[in-house]
Motif scaffolding. Structure first.
Motif, PDB file in Angstrom:
ATOM      1  N   ILE A  77       1.948  -1.872  -2.264  1.00 39.48           N
ATOM      2  CA  ILE A  77       0.825  -0.904  -2.029  1.00 39.48           C
ATOM      3  C   ILE A  77       0.669  -0.051  -3.110  1.00 39.48           C
ATOM      4  O   ILE A  77      -0.659  -0.069  -3.537  1.00 39.48           O
ATOM      5  CB  ILE A  77       1.230   0.173  -0.937  1.00 39.48           C
ATOM      6  CG1 ILE A  77       1.126  -0.635   0.623  1.00 39.48           C
ATOM      7  CG2 ILE A  77      -0.030   1.301  -0.815  1.00 39.48           C
ATOM      8  CD1 ILE A  77       0.567   0.263   1.829  1.00 39.48           C
ATOM      9  N   ASP A  78       1.799   0.413  -3.897  1.00 38.86           N
ATOM     10  CA  ASP A  78       1.472   1.054  -4.953  1.00 38.86           C
ATOM     11  C   ASP A  78       0.789   0.242  -6.243  1.00 38.86           C
ATOM     12  O   ASP A  78      -0.056   0.837  -6.886  1.00 38.86           O
ATOM     13  CB  ASP A  78       3.014   1.463  -5.572  1.00 38.86           C
ATOM     14  CG  ASP A  78       3.517   2.887  -4.683  1.00 38.86           C
ATOM     15  OD1 ASP A  78       2.513   3.323  -3.754  1.00 38.86           O
ATOM     16  OD2 ASP A  78       4.634   3.036  -4.595  1.00 38.86           O
ATOM     17  N   SER A 100       6.107  -0.486   0.224  1.00 35.22           N
ATOM     18  CA  SER A 100       5.535   0.323  -0.662  1.00 35.22           C
ATOM     19  C   SER A 100       5.039   0.011  -2.173  1.00 35.22           C
ATOM     20  O   SER A 100       4.215   0.265  -2.775  1.00 35.22           O
ATOM     21  CB  SER A 100       6.392   1.575  -0.590  1.00 35.22           C
ATOM     22  OG  SER A 100       7.537   1.625  -0.776  1.00 35.22           O
ATOM     23  N   SER A 113       9.565  12.156   6.004  1.00 33.41           N
ATOM     24  CA  SER A 113       9.410  10.873   5.074  1.00 33.41           C
ATOM     25  C   SER A 113      10.481  11.135   4.096  1.00 33.41           C
ATOM     26  O   SER A 113      11.144  12.205   3.827  1.00 33.41           O
ATOM     27  CB  SER A 113       8.335  10.580   4.306  1.00 33.41           C
ATOM     28  OG  SER A 113       7.881  11.645   3.739  1.00 33.41           O
ATOM     29  N   SER A 150      13.881  -2.197   2.486  1.00 29.41           N
ATOM     30  CA  SER A 150      12.906  -2.896   3.354  1.00 29.41           C
ATOM     31  C   SER A 150      13.780  -3.510   4.274  1.00 29.41           C
ATOM     32  O   SER A 150      13.154  -3.339   5.384  1.00 29.41           O
ATOM     33  CB  SER A 150      12.130  -3.940   2.274  1.00 29.41           C
ATOM     34  OG  SER A 150      11.294  -3.467   1.643  1.00 29.41           O
ATOM     35  N   GLY A 152       7.425   7.018   2.951  1.00 28.81           N
ATOM     36  CA  GLY A 152       7.909   7.236   1.813  1.00 28.81           C
ATOM     37  C   GLY A 152       9.210   6.402   1.431  1.00 28.81           C
ATOM     38  O   GLY A 152      10.335   6.850   0.727  1.00 28.81           O
ATOM     39  N   GLU A 171       6.410   1.722   5.316  1.00 25.40           N
ATOM     40  CA  GLU A 171       7.068   2.125   4.056  1.00 25.40           C
ATOM     41  C   GLU A 171       6.304   3.300   3.498  1.00 25.40           C
ATOM     42  O   GLU A 171       6.842   4.093   2.909  1.00 25.40           O
ATOM     43  CB  GLU A 171       7.433   0.987   3.092  1.00 25.40           C
ATOM     44  CG  GLU A 171       8.564   0.068   3.765  1.00 25.40           C
ATOM     45  CD  GLU A 171       8.957  -0.947   2.810  1.00 25.40           C
ATOM     46  OE1 GLU A 171       8.616  -1.014   1.786  1.00 25.40           O
ATOM     47  OE2 GLU A 171       9.767  -1.677   3.459  1.00 25.40           O
ATOM     48  N   SER A 172       4.966   2.931   3.341  1.00 26.00           N
ATOM     49  CA  SER A 172       4.206   3.896   2.739  1.00 26.00           C
ATOM     50  C   SER A 172       4.214   5.300   3.229  1.00 26.00           C
ATOM     51  O   SER A 172       3.970   6.281   2.818  1.00 26.00           O
ATOM     52  CB  SER A 172       3.050   3.306   2.256  1.00 26.00           C
ATOM     53  OG  SER A 172       1.862   3.653   2.936  1.00 26.00           O
TER      54      SER A 172
END
Lengths: 325, 471, 669
Positions: free
Chosen positions: A282-283, A279, A180, A113, A273, A269-270
């Motif tokens: 989000i996951d 991410s 990605s 990050s 990848g 990030e999502s």
């Protein structure tokens, strides 16, 4: 100074307690752990046993606030509020609903990050300030007017478009960089260039426009007239006088977000990848893993409060008029 | 044809908002300090041009906010009135063909054939693998290869001419109206407008309106025979989706502000005016709320809502109603995360104002606190509120797209630009690329956000003289 | 002439580029000789600052020079390219500005800011630069310059900042120093310091000074020659002696007559009716025609420049046809109050009033100190009388006013008003009393809600105090009040911003009168106004006092206003009253050293009156940390050892006045 910092930290405690109670209410009172279990196990045909099982595995089978079944201190400590909410204060984030150690995950994922967020911030700052200074130099000319229009156009484009468009153009059509993915060590650089570039470009519109306003506000001040009356050239007036004053709001605006850089950018990030905290969050949201979301909410608040504190301290460093007391 | 009126929650709020806007306009019209800046807005070329575009969006949004339950007339087979769970808006009725003409799956804009090859059974019984003809798009063409380009050109021309004619008619009506209000006659009014010398830049209005109408008629002509912006995975017309998304975007941009405004104004002014423990408490509240990263708070709240909704599925009559409530809830939670900025601004302003001489004079007259807030503080912060409302709008529209991407935005069944982008991005990997859904959403969103941004610049300049002088 | 330094010919500067630009400077000619002090005198908005900025070519973005020539030495400034102009700015000519507070860069040390100017002229050798900076600071009288160069502007007082500005201007050893209202933002004692400094520097360096000011007193003090500016033009030029004895233009003459002073006490002040015409027009008639008492047919065409004897000229047909200031007889004002005070019982009695503001510090915001804004003030006012409260900024005089009104709750002491103890009243009881005490503020812009109509503003107090039974009645009373303060009835339906400063102050007076007060606290009501407008307001206040038997607490720093209006004077220094007495006595023969210094520092618009200025060193200390002993002793020229130990009591002298000073005490006994 130290007394001030101590006072600010003391002041942060009630705020964190507030955040804690808020998340507790949101996650455990509005919907009971039973609801969560049913959600996680699939809606139809869930046996009560399966629910109990799921709750027991994750420690959600305890009472919310008061455990009459326990003895002594356990009546208070052996509850969901104590185990799941208060423990956050020790930065004990517990385990996720899918049984991973959240604290460990965070410590692993914050580095990717940062690898994106820090360059985006620094390069963005450099680009925006340079551009804004340039506009300020050519203020009230066509360069100024069209630059502002360009900024407004750029900030009217959704961030998603920058990412999708950038990926399509750079990776898919031109095959310059991978779409990605991520790697360790220096190999990661090739995965980072595109997201950083897009992050910077996406921020130019609003950033430059904001800095331009700051510069123009300073340019109209009396001390700038004094500087010109001394016979200083326009460039020196801009760099030495205007920039130095405008840097106060710019820097303090940057400092407040510094700690939050750890949290990463959800979208970037999502899309790319990158295994960062963005991410991760989000996951977690997509998997409906509440333990992680809860941990991130708390972490975010802590970082925000640190940001506020750093802002106040940075004021004293860049603005001679402010002395903390 | 039309069934009973259905008033969704958001519809009610939209019309409440409309009512407030009209009431405020009446209030502002009688007060020079509010009317003056607005006059300045409508006298700016950028101001009126963007206003025309925004009105276009608003009209569609409003048409799309009048909902009906379709009623089947009794002479149908069943003989009884059957109410389906579907709800249609007035706008749906207007563009009925767009809604019902579904293809099988993807097709490119203005295409005559599907995007993917299929096994087609020829009349002679053989099966070949080819791009099948679309059921509706370009179905009138006998030989698409030969006639397509010509047909498109013909329709485009007709559309553009129609648009031009309507524009000219409207321009003439405008000239007549202007001529009736002052001397100089029709020709004089026309000359004044066309040379750009009128107070309100009517020329800019006409140009923008003309372009808009030409695009509109062009779109109407083409979308009557083709799928103007293609079709999506399940064959739905993308143009229709993009239009339907207007309402969602507008709602998020406006309702959120409407929801947060009372709290922000009340608490902000109270904190700044009363100071002391009231201030401490309010400051604590907004610092706490502010300290939670907005996306996470929204995520948490929406997740909780999802659980609640899935556990209480029987409480909702229809999918539309359910999606609608989720939209409302999203507005509320967005409001919760965004009221703090305005609140802090108003607190600072109220703190300054309470020390201002005229407030001190009012205290010296023995005027009560409530009166002072109502008479002296509130009117003097209204311009800040207005600027904030306008400035926030575009940010919220953009936020919707991002939130939908993270699946914490509006209901997946609801038409929104965010959902369109979300579903389209997965198709970017296809070969050839399915780009039209994405493009359609982006263009519609970009036009709205750009107009709103330019408009808000004009509004801010008009209301905040301090910033204006820095130009 | 060979000794001409700056020549300005037909300078025209316009602001804004709409269809009707403001012609801020509309054909100005002037000539400044080497080494002289040339004063450009004019009221606000007459274009004098714009003239200066045009000469420096430092106009704000909206302004542009549309015509004329400016020649410095032999250089035509307006034709220079920008880079060459930079050589002149800060080189042969330098400028200082009105607001020293905002004119210095807050984030750079003063050493750096002066050093910048030095570096351009003297090269970049940093040792030499540092040395020169110290030298400059010393030459402008800043104590301990080696240490000061590392300080930031906010650490200096206003007077010190203006000295720094001057040091910066001197860096390029200019031939011409343009000083734009250099002392307007400063207190009189500081003003005296700065003016003396400018004079001294001029003698040392031989530079010429273009002094822009609105203050006739300052002109009389320092100018060699004077130009009067009105509505974008220069209307009169004269030597100081000619100007003060034999001003020719009716406007100049009126300015003198509208100055308040003790001799005019029993009269009304002369006023210039109306206001300055808007400058966004092309004038064909004389610009002063609408306000001139002596206008005749010829004035319908604008008069040219009439050259008179030695170095005097005026833009008036009458110039030269009359000599000297003819005093226009103004009807003797009725000076016997209508409802003369029937009792000698004072209306307001303030006893040992203290207003302290706590300073918070530390982890738990403990109160570690007090700002003693008002620290034991006692005073009393009889009905129908005026008490002037005089002092420099920061002495706490405004806070006294607010403390009396209970707008700020006093920390200690009592405020007795007509038998009631105001500090003990609360809620509705206090509210009910509020109609009897009213206030008029300094800033006529900030004192009215810009969102309300004038009628509603005046009515507000009546509503709150339930005066007038119906809306009808209140409305008619509003009309009555507007008429009393000399405004048309249709003013009620307009917004405050449509009125000029003087008119707004009238509205504020009407608003205060609406609730029939017995005492009005006037907090510097005329200090934001031009002299001619000030005269209108003073006349109005005096008339109202006479007709209604009003008592005034007049808070001001302007001693000429005091001498015209007040019955009694109280002088404040750092939260306390140091001297109090009848106006004639006190102004004629002040006893307290501070009063003496204050009075001597006030510039008087009479160049023949040579007076000894008692120069006070340093600035007023902070009320958070007043000096031990007599608060004034660090600056007092006659301080004695005991002054350092104890604060002197307020003692009553034989002539009835009160002074708190050991020296006076000693002399008495």
């Amino acid at each position: 100074m130290i007394a001030y910092i101590v006072r600010r930290i003391l002041y942060a405690i009630p705020i964190l307690i507030g955040v804690n109670i808020l998340t507790f209410v949101l996650f455990f009172v509005v919907n009971s752990p039973d609801d969560m279990a049913r959600m996680n196990l699939g809606m139809k045909r869930v046996t009560p046993e399966a629910i109990e099982n799921w709750k027991a595995e994750r420690g959600y089978d305890k009472p919310l606030l008061f455990n009459s079944a326990s003895q002594g201190v356990g009546q208070v400590t052996d509850t969901i509020f104590f185990q799941k909410s208060l423990k956050l204060f020790q930065f004990d984030f517990g385990t996720s609903d899918s049984d991973r150690d959240i604290g460990y995950d965070i410590s692993q994922r914050m580095w990717p990050s940062l690898a994106i967020a820090v360059p985006v911030l620094l390069i963005g700052l450099l680009v925006n300030i340079t551009y804004a200074l340039l506009i300020a130099f050519f203020r009230a000319t066509y360069i100024d007017i069209w630059s502002v229009v360009l900024c407004v156009v750029m900030m009217s484009i959704s961030g998603l478009f920058y990412i999708i468009g950038g990926q399509y153009l750079v990776s898919k059509l031109l095959h310059l960089m991978p779409i990605s993915g991520y790697d360790t060590g220096f190999a990661a650089v090739k995965f980072l260039i595109l997201p950083v570039l897009i992050g910077v470009v996406g921020g130019i519109g609003s950033g430059t426009r904001w800095y331009r306003t700051l510069f123009l506000e300073e340019i109209n001040r009396d001390y700038v007239r004094t500087a010109r009356a001394k016979g200083l050239s326009e460039g020196i007036v801009l760099f030495r006088h205007v920039l130095k004053n405008a840097m106060i709001p710019i820097l303090t605006g940057v400092v407040v977000v510094l700690p939050l850089l750890f949290m990463g950018s959800l979208i970037t990030e999502s899309f790319f990848g990158i295994p960062g905290l963005g991410s991760y969050t989000i996951d977690a949201i997509n998997r409906q893993d509440f333990a992680i979301v809860r941990a991130m909410v708390f972490l975010g608040s802590v970082l925000y409060i640190i940001g506020l504190l750093l802002t106040d301290i940075s004021y004293t460093l860049v603005d001679p008029r402010v002395r903390l007391s | 044809m039309m069934g009973g009126l259905v008033i969704l929650w958001t519809d009610a709020l939209v019309f409440l908002l409309l009512f407030f806007s009209v009431a405020f306009a009446v209030y502002a019209a009688r007060r020079e300090h509010l009317r003056g800046p607005w006059r300045q807005v409508v006298r700016s070329r950028v101001g009126v041009s963007t206003l025309v575009i925004l009105s276009f969006y608003v009209v569609i949004g409003l048409l799309d906010s009048i909902h009906f339950e379709p009623q089947f007339s009794p002479d149908q087979q069943t003989g009884a009135q059957v109410q389906s769970s579907e709800v249609y808006s007035l706008f749906d009725r207007l563009v009925q063909p767009l809604r019902v003409r579904q293809e099988k799956t993807y097709s490119a804009p203005l295409a005559t054939h599907l995007y993917a090859k299929e096994n087609i059974e020829q009349p002679d019984g053989t099966v070949i693998r080819d791009f099948p003809r679309l059921q509706y798009g370009g179905a009138h063409l006998a030989d698409p290869e030969r006639d397509w380009a010509q047909d498109i050109m013909r329709l485009s021309l007709i559309g553009l001419i129609k648009g031009l004619v309507v524009t000219l008619v409207m321009a003439n009506i405008l000239f007549a109206l202007l001529a009736a209000r002052r001397s100089g006659g029709f020709a004089g009014a026309a000359k004044e407008v066309l040379s750009g010398k009128s107070d309100i830049p009517w020329r800019s209005v006409l140009i923008t309106l003309g372009l808009l109408l030409m695009v509109l008629f062009w779109a109407v002509e083409l979308s009557g025979r083709y799928h103007l912006l293609g079709t999506d995975k399940v064959g739905e017309d993308v143009f229709y989706q993009a239009l339907k998304s207007i309402r969602t975007g507008l709602l998020i941009g406006t309702l959120t502000t409407l929801v947060m405004l009372p709290a922000a104004i009340l608490l902000g002014i109270m904190a700044g005016y009363f100071r002391g423990w009231v201030d401490d408490l309010i400051q604590y509240t907004y610092t706490t709320l502010n300290s939670i990263p907005g996306v996470l708070l929204i995520a948490a709240a929406i997740l909780m809502l999802q659980i609640y909704m899935s556990n209480h599925a029987d409480e909702f009559n229809s999918l539309v109603e359910r999606a609608d409530l989720r939209l409302l809830f999203l507005c509320i939670i967005l409001g919760v995360t965004s009221w703090t900025g305005l609140c802090r601004l108003l607190r600072g302003e109220a703190m300054k104002l309470r020390e201002v001489d005229y407030v001190q004079a009012a205290v010296a007259f023995g005027v009560g606190h409530f009166q002072i807030i109502l008479r002296h503080i509130l009117p003097n912060v209204l311009h800040i509120v207005m600027i904030t409302v306008v400035l926030d709008f575009s940010g919220l529209v953009l936020a919707e797209a991002v939130l939908s991407y993270v699946n914490i935005g509006v209901d997946p069944t609801m038409n929104s630009w965010g959902n369109m982008i979300n579903s389209a991005r997965l198709e970017m990997a296809r070969e050839p690329v399915v780009w039209w859904s994405l493009m359609a959403a982006m263009i519609f969103m970009f036009t709205l956000v750009l107009s709103a941004n330019l408009f808000s610049d004009v509004v801010r300049d008009a209301f905040d003289p301090r910033l204006r002088s820095s130009r | 002439m060979s000794d001409t330094l700056l020549q300005v010919e037909n300078l025209q500067t316009w602001l804004g580029d709409g269809e009707r630009p403001v012609r801020a400077v509309d054909g100005v000619d002037l000539e400044i000789r080497k080494g002289e002090t040339f004063a450009l005198l004019g009221e606000s908005g007459c274009g004098k600052s714009m003239t200066a900025l045009s000469i420096m070519r430092l106009l704000p973005p909206a302004g542009r020079i549309v015509g004329g020539n400016v020649t410095l030495g032999r250089t035509a400034l307006l034709e220079l390219p920008e880079y060459a102009m930079r050589e002149e700015r800060g080189g042969r000519m330098a400028m200082i500005f009105q607001e020293p507070m905002t004119s210095l860069n807050p984030v750079l040390t003063i050493g750096r800011q002066i050093g910048e100017a030095v570096k351009i002229r003297d090269g970049a050798d940093s040792r030499a630069v540092a040395q020169r900076v110290v030298e400059l600071l010393r030459s402008v009288g800043i104590p301990d310059p080696e240490r000061r160069i590392n300080e930031y502007p906010h650490q200096l007082s206003g007077g010190m900042k203006q000295r720094v500005m001057i040091a910066m201007a001197l860096a390029g050893r200019p031939d011409l120093l343009i000083a734009d209202e250099p002392t307007t933002a400063l207190d009189v004692t500081i003003q005296a310091q700065v003016l003396a400094l400018l004079k001294e520097l001029q003698q040392q360096t031989g530079m010429a000074i273009l002094l822009i000011t609105h203050d006739l007193g300052v002109v009389a003090e320092v100018a060699d020659r004077v130009a009067v500016m009105y509505a974008g033009q220069i209307i009169e030029v004269a030597t100081r002696e000619r100007f003060f004895g034999h001003a020719q233009h009716p406007y100049s003459q009126k300015l003198f007559q509208s100055l308040p002073n003790a001799e005019k006490r029993s009269k009304q002040l002369a006023v210039i009716r109306g206001s300055v015409p808007p400058l966004n027009q092309v004038f064909t008639a004389c610009r002063f025609i609408d306000r001139c008492d002596r206008a005749f047919e010829d004035c319908e065409t604008a008069p040219g420049w009439t050259v008179l004897e030695p170095g005097q000229g005026a833009r008036c047909y009458l110039a030269g046809h009359q000599d000297g200031v003819t005093i226009v007889e103004v009807a003797e004002a009725d000076h016997t109050p209508v409802n003369a005070a029937t009792s000698l019982e004072p209306l307001l009695v303030v006893d040992r009033l203290k207003v302290h503001f706590p300073i918070h510090k530390g982890v738990f915001k403990r109160t570690v100190g007090q700002v003693r804004a008002v620290d034991g003030v006692s005073l009393s006012i009889a009905p129908g009388k005026t008490l002037a409260l005089v002092g420099e900024s920061g002495c706490g005089k405004t806070t006294v006013g607010k403390g009396i009104l209970q707008l700020v709750r006093p920390t200690a002491g009592t405020v007795g008003f007509a038998g009631d103890e105001l500090t003990r009243l609360k809620g509705s009881a206090l509210r009910a009393r509020r109609s009897e005490l009213q206030i008029i503020f300094q800033d006529p812009v900030a004192s009215m809600n810009p969102r309300m109509l004038v009628g509603d503003i005046i009515e507000e107090g009546m509503k709150a105090q339930r005066i007038g039974r119906s809306a009808e009645q209140r409305r008619s009373r509003v009309m009555e009040l507007l008429e009393q303060v000399g405004l048309p009835a249709d003013a009620a339906g307009r917004y405050p911003h449509e009125f000029s400063g003087g008119q707004r102050q009238r509205i504020c007076i009407a608003r205060a009168l609406a609730v029939d007060p017995k005492l009005i606290i006037c907090d510097e009501p005329t200090s934001a106004l031009d002299v001619s407008v000030q005269a209108q307001i003073l006349n109005l206040l005096k008339r109202l006092q006479n007709s209604r038997g009003l008592a005034f607490l007049f808070i001001t720093h302007n001693l000429s206003v005091v001498s015209y209006l007040a019955d009694e004077v109280a002088v404040m220094y750092l939260g306390r009253i140091v001297e109090r007495g009848e106006v004639g006595q006190l102004l004629a023969a002040p006893k307290h050293p501070y009063t003496q210094a204050l009075l001597s520092a006030v510039p008087v618009a009479d160049p023949d009156l040579k007076r000894e200025v008692i120069r006070l060193e340093g600035d007023m200390p902070s009320p958070a940390n007043p000096p031990v002993g007599c608060h004034f002793h660090p600056r007092c020229p006659v301080a004695m050892p005991q002054c350092r130990e104890r604060y002197p009591d307020l003692i009553r002298l034989n002539d009835g006045r009160q002074v708190s000073c050991f020296k006076v005490e000693q002399e008495q006994s």
